[in-house]
Structure formats: C-alpha cells, structure tokens
Design a protein around this motif. Structure first.
Motif, PDB file in Angstrom:
ATOM      1  N   PRO A  93       1.168  -1.269   0.218  1.00 46.94           N
ATOM      2  CA  PRO A  93       0.542  -0.148   0.145  1.00 46.94           C
ATOM      3  C   PRO A  93       0.921   1.524   0.048  1.00 46.94           C
ATOM      4  CG  PRO A  93      -0.965  -1.621   1.570  1.00 46.94           C
ATOM      5  CD  PRO A  93       0.070  -1.784   1.095  1.00 46.94           C
ATOM      6  N   ASP A  94       1.753   1.393   0.704  1.00 44.95           N
ATOM      7  CA  ASP A  94       2.465   2.390   0.704  1.00 44.95           C
ATOM      8  C   ASP A  94       3.048   2.917  -0.455  1.00 44.95           C
ATOM      9  OD1 ASP A  94       2.699   2.969   3.578  1.00 44.95           O
ATOM     10  OD2 ASP A  94       4.287   1.865   4.307  1.00 44.95           O
ATOM     11  N   GLY A  95       3.504   2.004  -1.409  1.00 46.41           N
ATOM     12  CA  GLY A  95       4.206   2.144  -2.770  1.00 46.41           C
ATOM     13  C   GLY A  95       2.840   2.353  -4.048  1.00 46.41           C
ATOM     14  N   ARG A  96       1.385   2.303  -3.535  1.00 49.51           N
ATOM     15  CA  ARG A  96       0.590   2.852  -4.379  1.00 49.51           C
ATOM     16  C   ARG A  96       0.886   4.517  -5.289  1.00 49.51           C
ATOM     17  NH1 ARG A  96      -4.760   0.845  -1.087  1.00 49.51           N
ATOM     18  NH2 ARG A  96      -4.273  -1.641  -0.913  1.00 49.51           N
ATOM     19  N   PRO A  97       0.533   5.088  -4.850  1.00 47.46           N
ATOM     20  CA  PRO A  97       1.139   6.833  -5.464  1.00 47.46           C
ATOM     21  C   PRO A  97       2.055   6.589  -6.398  1.00 47.46           C
ATOM     22  CG  PRO A  97       1.373   6.834  -2.834  1.00 47.46           C
ATOM     23  CD  PRO A  97       1.174   5.485  -3.483  1.00 47.46           C
ATOM     24  N   LEU A  98       3.735   5.811  -6.209  1.00 46.33           N
ATOM     25  CA  LEU A  98       4.384   5.834  -7.477  1.00 46.33           C
ATOM     26  C   LEU A  98       4.221   4.328  -8.329  1.00 46.33           C
ATOM     27  CD1 LEU A  98       8.068   5.888  -5.808  1.00 46.33           C
ATOM     28  CD2 LEU A  98       7.039   7.763  -7.496  1.00 46.33           C
ATOM     29  N   MET A  99       3.229   3.522  -7.961  1.00 46.24           N
ATOM     30  CA  MET A  99       2.482   2.691  -8.944  1.00 46.24           C
ATOM     31  C   MET A  99       1.876   3.350 -10.099  1.00 46.24           C
ATOM     32  SD  MET A  99       1.785  -0.979  -6.188  1.00 46.24           S
ATOM     33  CE  MET A  99       3.359  -0.659  -4.884  1.00 46.24           C
ATOM     34  N   ALA A 100       0.644   3.855  -9.234  1.00 51.76           N
ATOM     35  CA  ALA A 100      -0.053   4.370 -10.361  1.00 51.76           C
ATOM     36  C   ALA A 100       0.452   5.690 -11.092  1.00 51.76           C
ATOM     37  CB  ALA A 100      -0.954   5.201  -9.369  1.00 51.76           C
ATOM     38  N   LEU A 101       1.060   6.354 -11.225  1.00 53.32           N
ATOM     39  CA  LEU A 101       1.963   7.253 -11.801  1.00 53.32           C
ATOM     40  C   LEU A 101       2.426   6.479 -12.980  1.00 53.32           C
ATOM     41  CD1 LEU A 101       2.879  10.190 -11.781  1.00 53.32           C
ATOM     42  CD2 LEU A 101       5.569   9.251 -11.119  1.00 53.32           C
ATOM     43  N   CYS A 102       3.633   5.219 -12.115  1.00 48.17           N
ATOM     44  CA  CYS A 102       4.538   4.413 -13.514  1.00 48.17           C
ATOM     45  C   CYS A 102       2.918   4.438 -14.451  1.00 48.17           C
ATOM     46  CB  CYS A 102       4.874   3.397 -12.802  1.00 48.17           C
ATOM     47  SG  CYS A 102       6.802   3.823 -12.106  1.00 48.17           S
ATOM     48  N   ALA A 103       2.086   3.514 -13.956  1.00 42.75           N
ATOM     49  CA  ALA A 103       1.056   2.934 -14.956  1.00 42.75           C
ATOM     50  C   ALA A 103       0.477   4.409 -16.220  1.00 42.75           C
ATOM     51  CB  ALA A 103      -0.949   2.339 -14.017  1.00 42.75           C
ATOM     52  N   ALA A 104      -0.026   5.477 -15.119  1.00 35.55           N
ATOM     53  CA  ALA A 104      -0.172   7.052 -16.205  1.00 35.55           C
ATOM     54  C   ALA A 104       0.979   6.620 -17.130  1.00 35.55           C
ATOM     55  CB  ALA A 104      -0.369   7.812 -15.594  1.00 35.55           C
ATOM     56  N   LEU A 105       1.927   6.982 -16.350  1.00 34.76           N
ATOM     57  CA  LEU A 105       3.422   7.412 -17.912  1.00 34.76           C
ATOM     58  C   LEU A 105       3.104   5.954 -19.146  1.00 34.76           C
ATOM     59  CD1 LEU A 105       5.941   7.471 -15.293  1.00 34.76           C
ATOM     60  CD2 LEU A 105       4.821   9.088 -16.621  1.00 34.76           C
ATOM     61  N   ALA A 106       2.788   5.192 -18.176  1.00 39.49           N
ATOM     62  CA  ALA A 106       2.663   4.057 -19.531  1.00 39.49           C
ATOM     63  C   ALA A 106       1.654   4.828 -20.772  1.00 39.49           C
ATOM     64  CB  ALA A 106       2.517   2.687 -19.273  1.00 39.49           C
ATOM     65  N   ARG A 107       0.771   4.752 -20.348  1.00 35.72           N
ATOM     66  CA  ARG A 107      -0.830   4.864 -20.576  1.00 35.72           C
ATOM     67  C   ARG A 107      -0.894   6.659 -20.860  1.00 35.72           C
ATOM     68  NH1 ARG A 107      -4.235   1.100 -21.367  1.00 35.72           N
ATOM     69  NH2 ARG A 107      -5.715   2.533 -21.682  1.00 35.72           N
ATOM     70  N   ASP A 108      -0.053   7.706 -21.109  1.00 35.69           N
ATOM     71  CA  ASP A 108      -0.253   8.831 -21.156  1.00 35.69           C
ATOM     72  C   ASP A 108       1.008   9.699 -21.608  1.00 35.69           C
ATOM     73  OD1 ASP A 108      -1.203  12.108 -20.965  1.00 35.69           O
ATOM     74  OD2 ASP A 108      -2.636  10.996 -19.369  1.00 35.69           O
ATOM     75  N   ARG A 109       0.428  10.150 -23.190  1.00 37.47           N
ATOM     76  CA  ARG A 109       1.394  10.820 -23.568  1.00 37.47           C
ATOM     77  C   ARG A 109       2.192  12.013 -23.108  1.00 37.47           C
ATOM     78  NH1 ARG A 109       5.400   8.263 -25.888  1.00 37.47           N
ATOM     79  NH2 ARG A 109       6.934   9.480 -23.491  1.00 37.47           N
ATOM     80  N   VAL A 110       1.108  12.743 -23.207  1.00 31.42           N
ATOM     81  CA  VAL A 110       1.051  13.992 -22.161  1.00 31.42           C
ATOM     82  C   VAL A 110       2.185  13.777 -20.886  1.00 31.42           C
ATOM     83  CG1 VAL A 110       0.242  16.125 -20.688  1.00 31.42           C
ATOM     84  CG2 VAL A 110      -0.611  15.216 -23.340  1.00 31.42           C
ATOM     85  N   LEU A 111       1.606  12.963 -19.811  1.00 29.85           N
ATOM     86  CA  LEU A 111       2.182  13.439 -19.047  1.00 29.85           C
ATOM     87  C   LEU A 111       4.227  12.505 -18.870  1.00 29.85           C
ATOM     88  CD1 LEU A 111       2.480  12.929 -15.638  1.00 29.85           C
ATOM     89  CD2 LEU A 111       1.113  10.844 -16.423  1.00 29.85           C
ATOM     90  N   ALA A 112       3.829  11.231 -19.779  1.00 28.71           N
ATOM     91  CA  ALA A 112       5.150  10.715 -19.980  1.00 28.71           C
ATOM     92  C   ALA A 112       5.615  11.936 -21.180  1.00 28.71           C
ATOM     93  CB  ALA A 112       5.003  10.519 -21.017  1.00 28.71           C
ATOM     94  N   ASP A 113       5.507  12.880 -21.564  1.00 32.08           N
ATOM     95  CA  ASP A 113       6.645  13.766 -22.448  1.00 32.08           C
ATOM     96  C   ASP A 113       7.046  15.180 -21.154  1.00 32.08           C
ATOM     97  OD1 ASP A 113       6.805  12.818 -24.272  1.00 32.08           O
ATOM     98  OD2 ASP A 113       4.934  14.310 -25.091  1.00 32.08           O
ATOM     99  N   LEU A 114       5.750  15.334 -20.200  1.00 35.05           N
ATOM    100  CA  LEU A 114       6.219  16.066 -19.197  1.00 35.05           C
ATOM    101  C   LEU A 114       6.873  16.489 -17.984  1.00 35.05           C
ATOM    102  CD1 LEU A 114       2.646  18.208 -19.567  1.00 35.05           C
ATOM    103  CD2 LEU A 114       5.425  19.256 -20.352  1.00 35.05           C
ATOM    104  N   ALA A 115       6.962  14.749 -17.003  1.00 35.71           N
ATOM    105  CA  ALA A 115       6.768  14.547 -15.958  1.00 35.71           C
ATOM    106  C   ALA A 115       8.435  14.553 -15.629  1.00 35.71           C
ATOM    107  CB  ALA A 115       6.377  13.057 -16.026  1.00 35.71           C
ATOM    108  N   PRO A 116       9.258  13.895 -16.947  1.00 30.09           N
ATOM    109  CA  PRO A 116      10.571  13.903 -16.920  1.00 30.09           C
ATOM    110  C   PRO A 116      10.927  15.352 -16.375  1.00 30.09           C
ATOM    111  CG  PRO A 116      10.131  12.562 -18.489  1.00 30.09           C
ATOM    112  CD  PRO A 116       8.523  13.014 -17.978  1.00 30.09           C
TER     113      PRO A 116
END
Length: 259
Positions: A93-116
């Motif tokens: 459960p403590d890892g959920r925020p980063l897990m959700a982020l990784c999943a979203a990075l795999a599916r959202d081009r805008v997020l994947a481009d901007l987050a780094p």
C-alpha cells in the motif's frame, strides 16, 4: 509486446491529463470497493456508473470518471499494465502513489513527456504552473490553447503532488519521492515489458519515476525478490528479472514476437 493487449499506449498523442489528474484517490476507492471480483472494464463501469461507488453527484460525472480511469489504467486484468498494478497494489500500500504514476506514464503521452522535466528540478526548487506551461509549449508549440495549457499544467502538478514528487497546495516545491519495494518491482515489470534488459531496466522512464539512485532501487528490488513478489538476480552487471505470478503465456508469446 503488443501495446493494445499489454495496456501500453505507445506514441499516441494526448492523454487524460488534458482533463484530469491521475486520480489516485478514485483509483484506490474503486479497487477497494471491487476487490478481486472485477476483472473487465464493464465490471468497473457497473461499480462506478450504476452503483456509484465513488459517490459522484450526477450520471454525467460518473460516466466521465469511468472514462478517465479507463484511459489512465485500462481497468482490465487482460492488460499487463493493469494486472501488474493490481498485483503490487494489494501487496504494498505504501507504494501505491508511485505505482499509479508508473501506470499513468505507460498510458498518457502528455504526462510521459512532461513529468521528466519536472522531476529533473532540484529538490527545494519552486515548480510554478507558469513554468510547466512553458515546458508544454516547448514540447508542442502551438498545440494547446492558453486555457488548455493552464489546465494541463495544473493537472500534471497535481499528479506529481499525489506521487510525492512535489509538495504544497498553491506553491509547488520539488521534493524527493519515497519508493518502496513494490513500486520498484512494478516499475521493473513495465521496464521489462517495454523491452529493457539488464542494467537498462533501471534506466527507463518508469525507473526514473522512482526518484532514487540505481543502487537504492536495486536494494529495493532485492527486497521485493525476498518477499516472493518477483525474481531478481544480480551478478555484477548481469541482472535478470522474472514475474512468474504476473506474466502469463500470452505475455511471453507477445514478447517473443516483439523480439
């Protein structure tokens, strides 16, 4: 690996962050409500739209919430991205925020481009909405209207606040996220599914989202291996990962075809 069946969205333009954040709270409430009974998008749609498990005020809001969650996470155990997320979600459960982020990075081009660009800021740096808007315009000149740029910047900053990369309500400050063994294991699963092998597993977009040194990520991966969540072997620069409880024959066949 076939992006449609694995859950990756590849190089498709656009993404949920033009309208919403990564919706961490809604995802958590949905998975808690459904338990293991829901395995297909239709099951989750029923929970959201018909049973209103997320407590939305209108039918339209329920429908939009469902669509955005499907856009972000797939909501299908047939897809490796979501199946892996669900596996590690329950275990760490403590890892959920980063897990959700990784999943979203795999599916959202805008997020994947901007987050780094944002997590490239030094800890303690102020990350303003205006600065993020500048990054959006630099990446895609003229693509978004001023109003859409503002909305995307706000959503990206909110997501990275949920994931632990930023802190603050109005003024966002860069902080260091806190990876866990489960988050590292999930990031390595996505790295592996993307074709990375050996040391390259720790150099992908998902690994960088963990916000830690490679050696620290290796230690956490070893912890996940000891717990039986994955298999991780390291001998010098030689590294191998396996996910016997997650990867199925179809996944392996698709990876073989990709190779």
């Amino acid at each position: 690996m076939n992006i449609e069946t694995s859950g990756f969205k590849g190089v498709q333009r656009g993404g949920a962050h033009t309208a919403r954040t990564m919706m961490l709270a809604e995802l958590g409430e949905l998975l808690d409500y459904c338990g293991e009974s829901a395995v297909e998008p239709a099951d989750f749609r029923q929970a959201i739209e018909e049973k209103n498990c997320l407590g939305k005020r209108s039918a339209k809001s329920r429908t939009l919430t469902y669509r955005h969650l499907v856009d972000l996470y797939g909501l299908s155990d047939a897809q490796l991205v979501f199946r892996g997320l669900r596996y590690f979600w329950d275990k760490d459960p403590d890892g959920r925020p980063l897990m959700a982020l990784c999943a979203a990075l795999a599916r959202d081009r805008v997020l994947a481009d901007l987050a780094p660009r944002i997590w490239g800021a030094e800890p303690g740096a102020l990350v303003t909405r205006e600065w993020v808007e500048e990054q959006i315009e630099a990446l895609a000149p003229g693509r978004f209207s001023a109003a859409t740029r503002k909305s995307v910047a706000q959503n990206i900053n909110a997501t990275l606040t949920q994931s632990g990369h930023l802190r603050g309500r109005v003024k966002k400050v860069r902080v260091t996220a806190q990876p866990t063994s489960g988050a590292v294991a999930y990031a390595l699963l996505l790295s592996w599914a993307s074709g990375a092998l050996g040391p390259a597993l720790f150099q992908t977009l998902y690994a960088k989202a963990l916000d830690c040194m490679i050696e620290d990520a290796i230690v956490l991966a070893e912890g996940a291996s000891r717990r039986g969540w994955m298999r991780f072997k390291r001998l010098g620069e030689v590294m191998e990962v396996a996910f016997p409880d997650i990867i199925n024959a179809t996944d392996l066949e698709q990876l073989h075809e990709q190779d």
